[in-house]
Structures are given as C-alpha cells and as structure tokens.
Design a protein around this motif. Structure first.
Motif, short mmCIF file in Angstrom:
data_model
loop_
_atom_site.label_atom_id
_atom_site.label_comp_id
_atom_site.label_asym_id
_atom_site.label_seq_id
_atom_site.Cartn_x
_atom_site.Cartn_y
_atom_site.Cartn_z
N PRO A 106 -14.77 -44.51 -37.97
CA PRO A 106 -13.69 -43.55 -37.77
C PRO A 106 -12.76 -43.77 -36.59
CG PRO A 106 -15.70 -42.68 -36.83
CD PRO A 106 -16.05 -44.04 -37.40
N ASN A 107 -13.11 -44.65 -35.67
CA ASN A 107 -12.40 -44.66 -34.37
C ASN A 107 -11.15 -45.53 -34.39
OD1 ASN A 107 -14.23 -42.90 -33.04
ND2 ASN A 107 -15.68 -44.58 -32.92
N SER A 108 -10.11 -45.00 -35.03
CA SER A 108 -8.82 -45.70 -35.08
C SER A 108 -7.90 -45.20 -33.97
CB SER A 108 -8.15 -45.46 -36.43
OG SER A 108 -7.75 -44.10 -36.55
N ALA A 109 -6.93 -46.01 -33.63
CA ALA A 109 -5.94 -45.62 -32.62
C ALA A 109 -5.13 -44.42 -33.11
CB ALA A 109 -5.02 -46.79 -32.30
N GLU A 110 -4.87 -44.37 -34.41
CA GLU A 110 -4.08 -43.26 -34.95
C GLU A 110 -4.81 -41.93 -34.73
OE1 GLU A 110 -1.75 -41.89 -39.03
OE2 GLU A 110 -3.18 -43.55 -39.10
N LYS A 111 -6.11 -41.92 -35.02
CA LYS A 111 -6.89 -40.69 -34.80
C LYS A 111 -6.90 -40.33 -33.32
CE LYS A 111 -11.54 -38.75 -35.35
NZ LYS A 111 -12.91 -39.00 -35.83
N MET A 112 -7.10 -41.32 -32.45
CA MET A 112 -7.10 -41.09 -31.01
C MET A 112 -5.77 -40.47 -30.56
SD MET A 112 -7.25 -43.95 -27.97
CE MET A 112 -5.62 -44.58 -28.47
N CYS A 113 -4.67 -41.06 -31.02
CA CYS A 113 -3.35 -40.60 -30.60
C CYS A 113 -3.05 -39.20 -31.15
CB CYS A 113 -2.28 -41.58 -31.04
SG CYS A 113 -2.35 -43.17 -30.19
N GLU A 114 -3.48 -38.93 -32.38
CA GLU A 114 -3.33 -37.59 -32.94
C GLU A 114 -4.02 -36.57 -32.06
OE1 GLU A 114 -4.96 -37.88 -36.83
OE2 GLU A 114 -3.15 -38.76 -37.72
N ASN A 115 -5.20 -36.91 -31.57
CA ASN A 115 -5.95 -35.99 -30.72
C ASN A 115 -5.25 -35.75 -29.39
OD1 ASN A 115 -7.99 -35.61 -32.62
ND2 ASN A 115 -9.24 -37.30 -31.83
N TYR A 116 -4.69 -36.80 -28.81
CA TYR A 116 -3.95 -36.62 -27.55
C TYR A 116 -2.69 -35.78 -27.78
CZ TYR A 116 -6.74 -39.64 -24.54
OH TYR A 116 -7.76 -40.16 -23.77
N HIS A 117 -1.99 -36.05 -28.85
CA HIS A 117 -0.76 -35.29 -29.14
C HIS A 117 -1.08 -33.82 -29.35
CE1 HIS A 117 2.66 -33.98 -31.84
NE2 HIS A 117 3.29 -34.42 -30.76
N ALA A 118 -2.16 -33.54 -30.09
CA ALA A 118 -2.57 -32.15 -30.31
C ALA A 118 -2.96 -31.50 -28.99
CB ALA A 118 -3.73 -32.11 -31.30
N LEU A 119 -3.67 -32.23 -28.14
CA LEU A 119 -4.06 -31.70 -26.83
C LEU A 119 -2.84 -31.38 -25.99
CD1 LEU A 119 -6.12 -31.09 -24.56
CD2 LEU A 119 -5.93 -33.51 -23.91
N PHE A 120 -1.91 -32.32 -25.90
CA PHE A 120 -0.71 -32.10 -25.08
C PHE A 120 0.08 -30.89 -25.58
CE2 PHE A 120 -0.44 -36.95 -24.07
CZ PHE A 120 -1.54 -36.83 -23.26
N SER A 121 0.22 -30.77 -26.89
CA SER A 121 0.95 -29.64 -27.47
C SER A 121 0.26 -28.33 -27.12
CB SER A 121 1.07 -29.80 -28.98
OG SER A 121 1.78 -30.98 -29.32
N ASN A 122 -1.07 -28.32 -27.22
CA ASN A 122 -1.83 -27.11 -26.91
C ASN A 122 -1.70 -26.74 -25.44
OD1 ASN A 122 -4.76 -26.11 -25.83
ND2 ASN A 122 -4.28 -25.19 -27.81
N LEU A 123 -1.80 -27.74 -24.56
CA LEU A 123 -1.69 -27.47 -23.13
C LEU A 123 -0.32 -26.92 -22.77
CD1 LEU A 123 -3.53 -30.59 -21.65
CD2 LEU A 123 -4.42 -28.27 -21.88
N LEU A 124 0.72 -27.50 -23.34
CA LEU A 124 2.07 -27.04 -23.03
C LEU A 124 2.30 -25.62 -23.56
CD1 LEU A 124 4.06 -30.34 -23.61
CD2 LEU A 124 3.71 -29.16 -21.44
N ALA A 125 1.67 -25.30 -24.70
CA ALA A 125 1.78 -23.93 -25.22
C ALA A 125 1.08 -22.93 -24.29
CB ALA A 125 1.18 -23.87 -26.62
N ARG A 126 0.12 -23.42 -23.52
CA ARG A 126 -0.64 -22.58 -22.60
C ARG A 126 -0.23 -22.82 -21.14
NH1 ARG A 126 -5.89 -24.98 -23.08
NH2 ARG A 126 -6.50 -23.42 -21.53
N LYS A 127 0.97 -23.31 -20.95
CA LYS A 127 1.40 -23.73 -19.61
C LYS A 127 1.22 -22.63 -18.57
CE LYS A 127 5.15 -26.22 -18.61
NZ LYS A 127 6.57 -26.59 -18.34
N ASN A 128 1.70 -21.43 -18.85
CA ASN A 128 1.64 -20.36 -17.85
C ASN A 128 0.20 -20.05 -17.46
OD1 ASN A 128 4.42 -20.15 -17.85
ND2 ASN A 128 4.45 -18.51 -19.38
N GLU A 129 -0.68 -20.05 -18.45
CA GLU A 129 -2.09 -19.81 -18.18
C GLU A 129 -2.67 -20.88 -17.28
OE1 GLU A 129 -6.25 -20.29 -20.69
OE2 GLU A 129 -4.40 -19.87 -21.77
N LEU A 130 -2.35 -22.14 -17.55
CA LEU A 130 -2.89 -23.25 -16.77
C LEU A 130 -2.31 -23.28 -15.37
CD1 LEU A 130 -2.87 -25.94 -19.58
CD2 LEU A 130 -4.89 -24.95 -18.51
N LEU A 131 -1.03 -22.98 -15.23
CA LEU A 131 -0.41 -22.96 -13.91
C LEU A 131 -1.02 -21.87 -13.04
CD1 LEU A 131 3.36 -23.62 -14.73
CD2 LEU A 131 1.70 -25.21 -13.78
#
Length: 359
Positions: A297-322
């Motif tokens: 299962p360990n493809s670069a595409e899957k890895m990158c999808e996970n990072y993109h999803a993480l970044f999107s989630n973090l930015l959606a929660r920016k105020n909370e994280l700050l």
C-alpha cells in the motif's frame, strides 16, 4: 493555500527525504497549492520544517528561521514539523535532542512511523498535536512492470540498496551474505547485488556492487532480482524497502525500528542470529509472498494525499491551533534588525539564482 517546504530539492541519487519533498511538492502543486522552499514571502499559510540542521545540504531553513519569520513577519502561519530521523539509526548522540528542541516551534508534528513517534515520546518531546504518515514511493517509477518472479531452478537473486554507507544500514548481514556466496551450500543457489555506498574501507568479495542509482534506472535494476533484503537497524522508516516491494519483490527484513510496520505481511522477518534459517524460509515460501506484493500500500500518492488532507484540516482549525501555541520569544530590536538583514540577503541570493536559471 501557500506552503513552504523546508527542503532544497536535489537531482540524481539522494536520500529518502529528498524523494519525499519532490513528490509532495509536485502533488501539492497539482492540487492548486502554491509551493515555495523559502521564507521570503509574507503570505505563507503553512510551513513544513523538514531539516533543522543548518549544516545539512538539504535544509532550506531551520526552526530558528521559522521563529524569526513568525515573530517578525507573519505570526499566523502554521508550522508542521516532519520528524524522519533519530540518533539510534546512525549511532549519533545529539540528533534527538536537536529535533526535540526544534519541535518547540511546531503546531503539529508528523512522524514517519509509529515506532519513531513512540521513541520520541519516551525521550520527552512536547505533548502537542501529532500524527503518523508513512512514507511512499512513486508508483509510476517503482512498479512490477517487467518483474519476473523466481522460477525455482535458476539462482535466487537477492538485492538491496542504500544511499548512505553507515555500518548500521546492515553491513554485518550483507557481509555475511557476501561470505555465503563462497560456501558450497549457497554459491550455486543465490546471488547478491548491493546498490549504493558502502562504509569507508569496506569491500565485497563475491557480491555484485553497483554505485548509487536513482529513479527509473534504479527501478530497472531492482526488477532484475527476486528478493529484497534489508538489515538496516533502527530505521525511522526508510525508502529502500518500499521501492523493493513496489518492484514486486518479497521482503526479507530485520526486526528493528520501523521495518516491521512497513514490511509485515509482505515477506519474512529475521534477527541476525536467525538470518540463514529465515532465508531458507522465504525461499521455501517464495510463491506465497510473491503473490502478496500487488497489494503493497505504501505509494507516494497515498502519502501525499495524507499530507494534503492534514494540511487542509490544520488550516481549517487555524484559530484553534494558534490559541494553543506556546508564546514565542519576544522580538528584540536586534532580532528584528538581524531578521531584516538576513531576509534581504536571502532575497538577493534567491533572485540571483532565478536569473542564472533563466539564462
């Protein structure tokens, strides 16, 4: 989404960190993100710290540079720290301490294996937002197209590859394999190919040693073999075994570091004292393990999808994280003036490089 990835991209044979940065940069751009590798712009949304050691050729910026950026330029940029290293894998003494210190500037930490996350938790890394995202290799390059499984009559071809030549990459086992090739019980049954660097002064006697390869040239060479072996100790994750698996080869892997997390279910594990017995075991069960690799299962595409999803989630929660961010050290007049001087210097270097590339 504007993301700065703290890695100077390299061409040709290089370590797994560079492969990660190349793959992630390309994927994020495909998703419409603006990707840079510096801290020159005021409007960066998220900073990915990948290498805080300023002495590293791959480091585009350090945690100190990030603190200066947040303090003097853009306090609302989020910071993700990707940890892919540890003292244990090379026998160093100060890497873990340095990474734990650098991690203070991060709003979220990504570990490349559960084993690595647990190691740093035990050693006192801060209790903040964190996750595990496994490494992956480029399936368009590392795939089983052209791979021919072992026919059980010709010698079994074993291969491994490493960019670095540290002894802990597994050279005790590779040395044993090299000696086995001269033994009557093994010399007509197996061959061994090592691709990459070796420790200083180390020489193979019976092994086919090939200098470091990368990309399609490496994948083509890997697919000429039947089994992939890795004896790397305390591996934070690595890329070599992933590339071997994606090229179709069953894995013979040592029970150390993150290797079981990446390799279980796709081959046979071993301990140093059981290496020969486990080699016999994977030979006897070769067809079974060869049949499992299509599901690796360990493809670069899957890895990158996970990072993109993480970044999107973090930015959606920016105020909370700050709101959870530890107070940064107050900016002094010296820091501000030093930052501006460094900023201007970096700008000049960046534009000079851009002009040279255009020519």
């Amino acid at each position: 989404m504007k993301i700065s990835i703290g890695m100077k991209l390299q061409s040709g044979p290089w370590g797994g960190g560079n492969q990660f940065a190349v793959a992630l940069s390309a994927y994020l751009k495909q998703q419409g993100a603006n990707v840079v590798h510096h801290l020159l712009d005021k409007d960066i949304d998220l900073i990915l710290l990948t290498e805080p050691r300023k002495s590293s050729l791959s480091s585009a910026f350090t945690d100190r540079d990030i603190v200066e950026y947040l303090t003097c330029r853009n306090p609302e940029a989020l910071v993700v720290h990707r940890i892919n290293e540890c003292d244990e894998r090379k026998g160093t003494r100060d890497v873990n301490r340095l990474l734990i210190e650098a991690n203070r500037c991060a709003d979220h930490t990504v570990f490349i294996a559960s084993w690595l996350q647990e190691l740093f938790i035990r050693q006192g890394i801060g209790d903040k937002s964190r996750s595990v995202i496994l490494n992956g290799a480029d399936h368009s390059i590392f795939n089983a197209e052209g791979f021919i499984p072992w026919d059980h009559s010709s010698p079994l071809k074993i291969v491994t590859h490493h960019w670095g030549g540290n002894w802990l990459k597994g050279f005790d086992i590779y040395q044993e394999l090299d000696a086995m090739l001269a033994e009557p019980a093994w010399k007509d049954r197996i061959t061994f190919t090592y691709i990459g660097r070796t420790p200083e002064g180390f020489r193979f006697s019976n092994t086919n040693h090939i200098q470091p390869l990368s990309g399609r040239q490496l994948a083509t060479e890997l697919r000429k073999h039947h089994i992939y072996v890795t004896a790397s100790r305390n591996e934070p994750a690595g890329m070599h075994h992933i590339e071997g698996a994606m090229c179709g080869m069953p894995l013979l892997f040592i029970e150390s570091g993150a290797l079981p997390e990446y390799c279980n279910g796709y081959g046979v594990s071993f301990t140093p004292e059981m290496f020969r017995q486990k080699l016999e075991e994977i030979i006897a069960s070769y067809d079974h393990w060869a049949g499992t690799l299509s599901g690796y299962p360990n493809s670069a595409e899957k890895m990158c999808e996970n990072y993109h999803a993480l970044f999107s989630n973090l930015l959606a929660r920016k105020n909370e994280l700050l709101a959870l961010r530890e107070p940064l050290r107050p900016a002094t007049l010296f820091m501000k003036s030093s930052y501006m001087l460094n900023h201007i210097t970096r700008k000049i270097k960046y534009f000079r490089k851009s002009l040279q590339q255009e020519r």
